[in-house]
Write an enzyme that holds these catalytic residues in place. Structure first.
Site, short mmCIF file in Angstrom:
data_model
loop_
_atom_site.label_atom_id
_atom_site.label_comp_id
_atom_site.label_asym_id
_atom_site.label_seq_id
_atom_site.Cartn_x
_atom_site.Cartn_y
_atom_site.Cartn_z
N GLU A 165 0.85 -1.19 0.00
CA GLU A 165 0.00 0.00 0.00
C GLU A 165 0.88 1.24 0.00
O GLU A 165 1.34 1.68 1.08
CB GLU A 165 -0.89 0.02 1.25
CG GLU A 165 -1.82 -1.14 1.37
CD GLU A 165 -3.06 -0.80 2.20
OE1 GLU A 165 -4.15 -1.02 1.70
OE2 GLU A 165 -2.92 -0.29 3.32
N SER A 210 -6.53 3.44 -3.03
CA SER A 210 -7.49 4.00 -3.99
C SER A 210 -7.94 3.00 -5.06
O SER A 210 -8.19 3.39 -6.20
CB SER A 210 -6.93 5.28 -4.63
OG SER A 210 -6.74 6.27 -3.64
P1 13P Z 1 -8.34 3.50 0.21
O1 13P Z 1 -8.83 2.35 -0.63
O2 13P Z 1 -9.43 4.31 0.83
O3 13P Z 1 -7.32 4.32 -0.52
O4 13P Z 1 -7.58 2.84 1.46
C1 13P Z 1 -6.64 1.85 1.23
C2 13P Z 1 -6.24 1.27 2.52
O5 13P Z 1 -5.61 1.91 3.33
C3 13P Z 1 -6.67 -0.11 2.80
O6 13P Z 1 -6.03 -0.63 3.92
#
Ligand code: 13P
Length: 254
Positions: A165, A210
């Site tokens: 991430e 995202s």
């Molecule tokens: P978003 O999908 O809201 O960007 O968050 C990703 C996330 O941190 C999942 O653990």
């Protein structure tokens, strides 16, 4: 091919009523060719556990203590999460690292504690924007994984899931391009290979940051992206289903 995972990280959202409703919408759908996990806040775990019981939807927590018990005010132990039906625990999410003081070392300890309780860690790694721009992405991710290997040993990820991430992509609407993500996922698999050749083939590496109904297809089409860890888009069942379908399609077409 590895069975993909789509995990919803609900973060600090929802009420007892709304999470029960969301969980029941999800369990009402039957999933094939994808493993689906939902991760509510710890306080909502018992409610969601009662909704998902008997379905194929698995239950995860968003964090767990690095010890089994004792004087750790405010923490929740993995064995307690297991008692309520959790099978997975997110470890080392960037929000824990940046806002709540988690370090590579404490994340490694949490990872060990989750494994000790017989649960599956979903271990998060990822670089900040400054680190990416400085060309440090792979060294940051390697450091995050190495800390776990040092603490747990070479089998650290044999029974785990990894989530890449990039911090700059979380909640920003700015997704890593499929090529950017694939480059890091392939590098992670290579790092694993040096430690545990069997695990490097079987471990699921999820992309998070995202992911939405519009970009999931092209991300999941990459060979080393085995599904997603979804924040915002996991809070609406229609969006979440579209992402689950995108992952399942890759598996069924392989
Ligand atoms: P978003 O999908 O809201 O960007 O968050 C990703 C996330 O941190 C999942 O653990």
């Amino acid at each position: 091919m590895r069975l993909p995972i789509v995990a919803g990280n609900w973060k600090l959202n929802g009420s007892r009523e709304s999470v029960r409703l969301l969980a029941s919408e999800i369990t009402d759908k039957s999933f094939s060719d994808v493993e689906v996990i939902v991760c509510p806040v710890a306080l909502h775990v018992p409610d969601v556990a009662s909704v998902v019981a008997g379905s194929s939807v698995k239950l995860g927590a968003q964090n767990a203590a690095f010890e089994e018990g004792g004087a750790f005010t405010g923490e929740v132990a993995s064995s307690m999460l297991a008692e309520y039906g959790c099978t997975h625990v997110i470890v080392g999410h960037s929000e824990r690292r940046s806002l709540f003081g988690d370090t590579n070392e404490s994340c490694a300890q949490r990872h060990q504690a989750v494994l000790n309780a017989g649960l599956t860690p979903v271990f998060c790694v990822g670089e900040s924007l400054e680190e990416r721009e400085a060309g440090e992405t792979l060294s940051v991710v390697t450091g995050q994984l190495d800390a776990v290997f040092e603490h747990v040993g070479n089998a650290a990820f044999d029974q785990a899931v990894i989530a890449y991430e990039p911090v700059w992509a979380i909640g920003t609407g700015k997704t890593a391009s499929p090529d950017q993500a694939q480059e890091v996922h392939a590098a992670i698999r290579n790092m694993l290979h040096a430690r545990s050749p069997e695990a490097s083939d079987s471990v699921r590496i999820l992309y998070g940051g995202s992911v939405n109904a519009g970009n999931a297809d092209e991300l999941f089409a990459k060979p080393d992206i085995d599904g997603g860890l979804i924040g915002g888009a996991s809070l609406k069942s229609a969006d979440f289903f579209a992402i689950c379908d995108a992952a399942a399609k890759q598996y069924s077409q392989a």
